[in-house]
Write a protein that holds these residues in place. Structure first.
Motif, PDB file in Angstrom:
ATOM      1  N   SER A  65      77.670  45.770  40.430  1.00 61.13           N
ATOM      2  CA  SER A  65      76.717  46.848  39.487  1.00 61.13           C
ATOM      3  C   SER A  65      75.796  47.756  40.334  1.00 61.13           C
ATOM      4  CB  SER A  65      75.783  46.072  38.519  1.00 61.13           C
ATOM      5  OG  SER A  65      74.881  45.317  39.270  1.00 61.13           O
ATOM      6  N   GLY A  66      75.310  47.157  41.703  1.00 59.51           N
ATOM      7  CA  GLY A  66      74.551  47.844  42.388  1.00 59.51           C
ATOM      8  C   GLY A  66      73.099  47.748  42.348  1.00 59.51           C
ATOM      9  N   LEU A  95      77.449  53.826  33.387  1.00 61.26           N
ATOM     10  CA  LEU A  95      77.675  52.452  34.230  1.00 61.26           C
ATOM     11  C   LEU A  95      76.867  52.087  35.379  1.00 61.26           C
ATOM     12  CD1 LEU A  95      81.542  54.065  35.073  1.00 61.26           C
ATOM     13  CD2 LEU A  95      80.882  52.221  33.340  1.00 61.26           C
ATOM     14  N   PRO A  96      76.929  50.761  35.773  1.00 58.47           N
ATOM     15  CA  PRO A  96      76.053  50.751  36.857  1.00 58.47           C
ATOM     16  C   PRO A  96      76.299  51.757  38.025  1.00 58.47           C
ATOM     17  CG  PRO A  96      77.112  48.660  35.849  1.00 58.47           C
ATOM     18  CD  PRO A  96      77.843  49.833  35.554  1.00 58.47           C
ATOM     19  N   PRO A  97      75.338  51.508  39.001  1.00 62.76           N
ATOM     20  CA  PRO A  97      75.518  52.583  39.990  1.00 62.76           C
ATOM     21  C   PRO A  97      76.719  52.375  40.919  1.00 62.76           C
ATOM     22  CG  PRO A  97      73.210  51.554  39.971  1.00 62.76           C
ATOM     23  CD  PRO A  97      73.931  50.754  39.004  1.00 62.76           C
ATOM     24  N   GLU A  98      77.137  51.266  41.256  1.00 65.08           N
ATOM     25  CA  GLU A  98      78.434  50.967  42.055  1.00 65.08           C
ATOM     26  C   GLU A  98      79.475  51.480  41.301  1.00 65.08           C
ATOM     27  OE1 GLU A  98      80.165  50.322  45.704  1.00 65.08           O
ATOM     28  OE2 GLU A  98      78.211  50.297  45.189  1.00 65.08           O
ATOM     29  N   GLN A  99      79.617  51.038  40.072  1.00 63.07           N
ATOM     30  CA  GLN A  99      80.885  51.565  39.363  1.00 63.07           C
ATOM     31  C   GLN A  99      80.752  52.870  39.003  1.00 63.07           C
ATOM     32  OE1 GLN A  99      83.067  49.466  38.966  1.00 63.07           O
ATOM     33  NE2 GLN A  99      81.845  47.685  39.766  1.00 63.07           N
ATOM     34  N   VAL A 140      73.919  59.077  43.278  1.00 66.15           N
ATOM     35  CA  VAL A 140      74.090  57.720  43.290  1.00 66.15           C
ATOM     36  C   VAL A 140      73.879  57.342  44.613  1.00 66.15           C
ATOM     37  CG1 VAL A 140      75.891  56.147  42.812  1.00 66.15           C
ATOM     38  CG2 VAL A 140      75.757  58.065  41.414  1.00 66.15           C
ATOM     39  N   GLU A 141      74.321  58.092  45.694  1.00 64.22           N
ATOM     40  CA  GLU A 141      74.294  57.440  47.162  1.00 64.22           C
ATOM     41  C   GLU A 141      72.881  57.816  47.708  1.00 64.22           C
ATOM     42  OE1 GLU A 141      77.679  59.293  49.140  1.00 64.22           O
ATOM     43  OE2 GLU A 141      78.967  58.036  48.149  1.00 64.22           O
ATOM     44  N   GLY A 142      72.108  58.381  47.070  1.00 62.75           N
ATOM     45  CA  GLY A 142      70.718  58.581  47.772  1.00 62.75           C
ATOM     46  C   GLY A 142      70.572  59.849  48.703  1.00 62.75           C
ATOM     47  N   LYS A 143      71.513  60.709  48.508  1.00 57.39           N
ATOM     48  CA  LYS A 143      71.718  61.720  49.549  1.00 57.39           C
ATOM     49  C   LYS A 143      70.608  62.799  49.000  1.00 57.39           C
ATOM     50  CE  LYS A 143      76.456  61.245  51.144  1.00 57.39           C
ATOM     51  NZ  LYS A 143      77.668  61.725  51.227  1.00 57.39           N
ATOM     52  N   GLY A 183      71.140  44.552  28.053  1.00 52.20           N
ATOM     53  CA  GLY A 183      70.647  44.816  29.274  1.00 52.20           C
ATOM     54  C   GLY A 183      70.978  43.711  30.404  1.00 52.20           C
ATOM     55  N   LYS A 184      70.816  42.358  29.885  1.00 53.14           N
ATOM     56  CA  LYS A 184      71.517  41.335  30.741  1.00 53.14           C
ATOM     57  C   LYS A 184      72.704  41.254  30.927  1.00 53.14           C
ATOM     58  CE  LYS A 184      67.634  38.005  29.689  1.00 53.14           C
ATOM     59  NZ  LYS A 184      67.002  36.761  29.263  1.00 53.14           N
ATOM     60  N   LEU A 185      73.619  41.631  29.711  1.00 50.00           N
ATOM     61  CA  LEU A 185      75.108  41.691  29.947  1.00 50.00           C
ATOM     62  C   LEU A 185      75.259  42.658  30.903  1.00 50.00           C
ATOM     63  CD1 LEU A 185      76.308  41.134  26.305  1.00 50.00           C
ATOM     64  CD2 LEU A 185      76.644  39.500  28.382  1.00 50.00           C
ATOM     65  N   TRP A 186      74.688  44.034  30.981  1.00 46.16           N
ATOM     66  CA  TRP A 186      75.304  45.095  31.687  1.00 46.16           C
ATOM     67  C   TRP A 186      74.740  44.708  33.228  1.00 46.16           C
ATOM     68  CZ3 TRP A 186      72.199  50.276  32.210  1.00 46.16           C
ATOM     69  CH2 TRP A 186      72.880  51.269  33.025  1.00 46.16           C
ATOM     70  N   LEU A 187      73.704  44.051  33.376  1.00 44.80           N
ATOM     71  CA  LEU A 187      73.329  43.893  35.019  1.00 44.80           C
ATOM     72  C   LEU A 187      74.290  42.674  35.331  1.00 44.80           C
ATOM     73  CD1 LEU A 187      71.148  43.858  36.719  1.00 44.80           C
ATOM     74  CD2 LEU A 187      70.099  41.874  35.986  1.00 44.80           C
ATOM     75  N   PHE A 188      74.988  42.093  34.766  1.00 41.61           N
ATOM     76  CA  PHE A 188      75.721  41.107  35.600  1.00 41.61           C
ATOM     77  C   PHE A 188      77.464  41.688  35.120  1.00 41.61           C
ATOM     78  CE2 PHE A 188      72.193  38.488  34.566  1.00 41.61           C
ATOM     79  CZ  PHE A 188      72.011  37.863  35.765  1.00 41.61           C
ATOM     80  N   GLY A 189      77.695  42.648  34.979  1.00 47.47           N
ATOM     81  CA  GLY A 189      79.145  43.122  35.175  1.00 47.47           C
ATOM     82  C   GLY A 189      79.325  43.911  33.783  1.00 47.47           C
ATOM     83  N   LYS A 190      78.993  43.615  32.605  1.00 43.62           N
ATOM     84  CA  LYS A 190      79.644  44.136  31.264  1.00 43.62           C
ATOM     85  C   LYS A 190      79.115  45.336  30.756  1.00 43.62           C
ATOM     86  CE  LYS A 190      81.421  39.724  29.711  1.00 43.62           C
ATOM     87  NZ  LYS A 190      81.168  38.808  28.060  1.00 43.62           N
TER      88      LYS A 190
END
Length: 547
Positions: free
Chosen positions: A273-274, A340-344, A417-420, A320-327
């Motif tokens: 998730s990032g 979506l989470p940052p990485e996804q 997302v990448e902080g550029k 929120g907890k489910l999203w934090l751990f991937g769902k």
């Protein structure tokens, strides 16, 4: 060793033996046919098994990525090829063995019937000669007995003194006649006997040996044919053994290609998730509510009322907890993937940019081809009208412009997302340069929540040092609180428009989540901003306008 000399008197036995040989040949042919059916059914069942377990890919996202999955699908492909080789075995047996056996059995029956008919004809002819010889023999024997009686009668009359001379003369003539007939029958019998002996010798030393020799050759050819079919039966499968070995080697290579570390890394890439892991829960001092000022009475009352609210008014914690751990949280997918989470989100944006770049390359190649064709038409008007290409060229140019805007927009989101990019204001400024005005609400990190098709071209609007984002927060009349929330996880709030918070901190809710994953909140000191909805436990007031 020849049947003609050794088995000259075993015609019936040879008849039965040759019939048994043909029956055995047909029995083996039936065995081959059943083996062919087994091979065909086996191949069919293997293909059905492969089809059952092959993936039904409706989109690229469903394609197997793990090495264990790829190896299994490679094994299925090899098994499908293996099934094809079983079909080859069945076809080879059907053509080389079964078909050849059936044709040969038909020819063998015809040849055997012909040889046996010749043998029966020869036997019938010999029987006919024997009957003629036997008849002549019996006739000769009968005439001899008649001559002997005539001799006795003549002698009796000749010795009888009372007999007349005429009777004696008549008996003598009868004796001469019978003797003459006996001699003729004797000659006939001798001739018939000589003829029968000759035919019998010819039958048993020439005709029958020749017929039996042909039957022997026929039976030996049948045996040789069976031997060839036995060999062909084995060769049909031996020919495909190298290919089957390659299929099995392919399965082994597929098994060796399984990489557990690579699969583990794919799991990380798929579900990362990032977000930072939650920190320790701080101590919550409930005694601070006792010393609140009268101005905070409304909030205190709100908190007291919130304690009496039923569980339906408290939302966001479990999600929120489910999203934090991937769902992923349920809700409509947004164009910028901000749900979506940052990485996804970064991966999805990168995939979309790659697809748009490929489409842009195709449109650019088409534009170049149209320009070349237009130049050819202008130089050679007889080949075509250059004006006919103008609509297609204009459409291609529009597609190129559209794709470039899409790429620029997605690259801006990817940079966020990448902080550029430093904040939301820089992204808005780059959008103004491209004359893009997006109609709809934006998230604090710059993600658009409305449809991208609503983008229109418009003039750049700037008012001194203020922009639209600043106007949202520099309102003279602050928005009323519609509830409060408690931070479940800490949030740094680096981007402009966001509000940093500590774990366990209590904030006022002034605007609900509109579906983009962000909630507008305010501290007690009046500082406002957006915080992730999944990071807070929201409690809304029952009597507020926004509840």
């Amino acid at each position: 060793m020849s049947w003609g000399t050794e088995l000259w008197d075993q015609f019936d036995s040879l008849d039965k033996h040759t019939q048994w040989g043909i029956d055995f040949l047909e029995r083996y042919a039936k065995f081959v046919k059943e083996r062919i059916e087994i091979e065909q059914n086996y191949a069919k069942q293997l293909r059905n098994l492969v089809k059952k377990y092959c993936p039904k890919r409706s989109s690229k996202d469903e394609e197997p990525r793990f090495t264990s999955c790829i190896a299994f699908f490679n094994i299925l492909n090899e098994l499908n090829d293996y099934a094809g080789q079983r079909e080859v075995v069945a076809e080879e047996m059907a053509h080389r063995v079964y078909g050849e056996l059936m044709r040969y059995a038909h020819d063998l029956k015809t040849e055997r019937k012909m040889h046996l008919q010749e043998g029966r004809k020869a036997q019938q002819y010999l029987d006919m000669c024997w009957k003629q010889m036997d008849n002549s023999k019996k006739k000769f024997e009968r005439e001899c007995r008649e001559a002997e009686k005539a001799q006795q009668s003549y002698e009796r009359l000749d010795n009888d003194t009372n007999a007349t001379k005429a009777d004696v003369e008549k008996a003598k003539q009868q004796l001469n006649l019978r003797t003459h007939m006996a001699d003729e029958n004797k000659n006939e019998y001798a001739a018939q006997l000589q003829n029968f002996n000759g035919e019998q010798h010819k039958h048993f030393y020439v005709v029958i040996p020749q017929i039996y020799k042909q039957l022997q050759e026929m039976d030996e050819r049948r045996t040789i044919k069976l031997s060839e079919c036995y060999r062909g039966f084995a060769d049909s499968e031996r020919k495909v053994i190298p290919i089957i070995s390659k299929c099995l080697e392919g399965m082994i290579l597929a098994a060796k290609s399984v990489d557990e570390r690579r699969d583990s890394q794919m799991v990380v890439d798929s579900f990362k998730s990032g977000f930072e892991p939650p920190g320790d829960f701080p101590f919550e001092d409930y005694s601070q509510h006792i010393y609140r000022t009268i101005s905070d009475g409304t909030i205190s009352a709100s908190k007291q009322e919130s304690g009496k609210m039923d569980a339906k008014t408290t939302v966001g914690k479990a999600k929120g907890k489910l999203w934090l751990f991937g769902k992923k949280p349920k809700g409509p997918a947004l164009e910028d993937f901000s749900h979506l989470p940052p990485e996804q989100r970064r991966k999805k944006l990168q995939q979309r940019i790659d697809e748009l770049n490929r489409e842009l390359q195709k449109e650019s190649d088409q534009k170049e081809a149209l320009n070349k064709m237009k130049d050819v038409y202008e130089k050679n008007p007889q080949m075509g009208d250059p004006g006919s290409l103008q609509p297609k060229l204009a459409e291609t140019m529009n597609n190129i412009d559209r794709l470039r805007m899409e790429i620029h927009k997605n690259e801006a989101w990817l940079s966020e997302v990448e902080g550029k990019t430093g904040g939301r204001g820089d992204r808005r400024h780059s959008s103004d340069i491209n004359h893009l005005v997006t109609q709809g609400r934006e998230s604090p990190e710059g993600s658009y929540t409305d449809d991208a098709n609503q983008e229109v071209r418009g003039p750049t609007q700037q008012h001194g040092h203020h922009n639209e984002f600043d106007d949202e927060f520099e309102d003279d009349d602050p928005l009323p609180a519609i509830g409060h929330c408690k931070a479940i996880y800490p949030f740094d709030g680096h981007n402009e428009g966001t509000l940093a918070m500590k774990e366990g901190e209590v904030l006022y809710i002034i605007e609900e989540d509109k579906g983009d994953g962000w909630t507008r909140a305010r501290r007690q000191n009046g500082e406002e901003g957006y915080v992730p909805t999944s990071y807070i436990d929201v409690t809304l007031e029952k009597n507020s306008k926004g509840s």
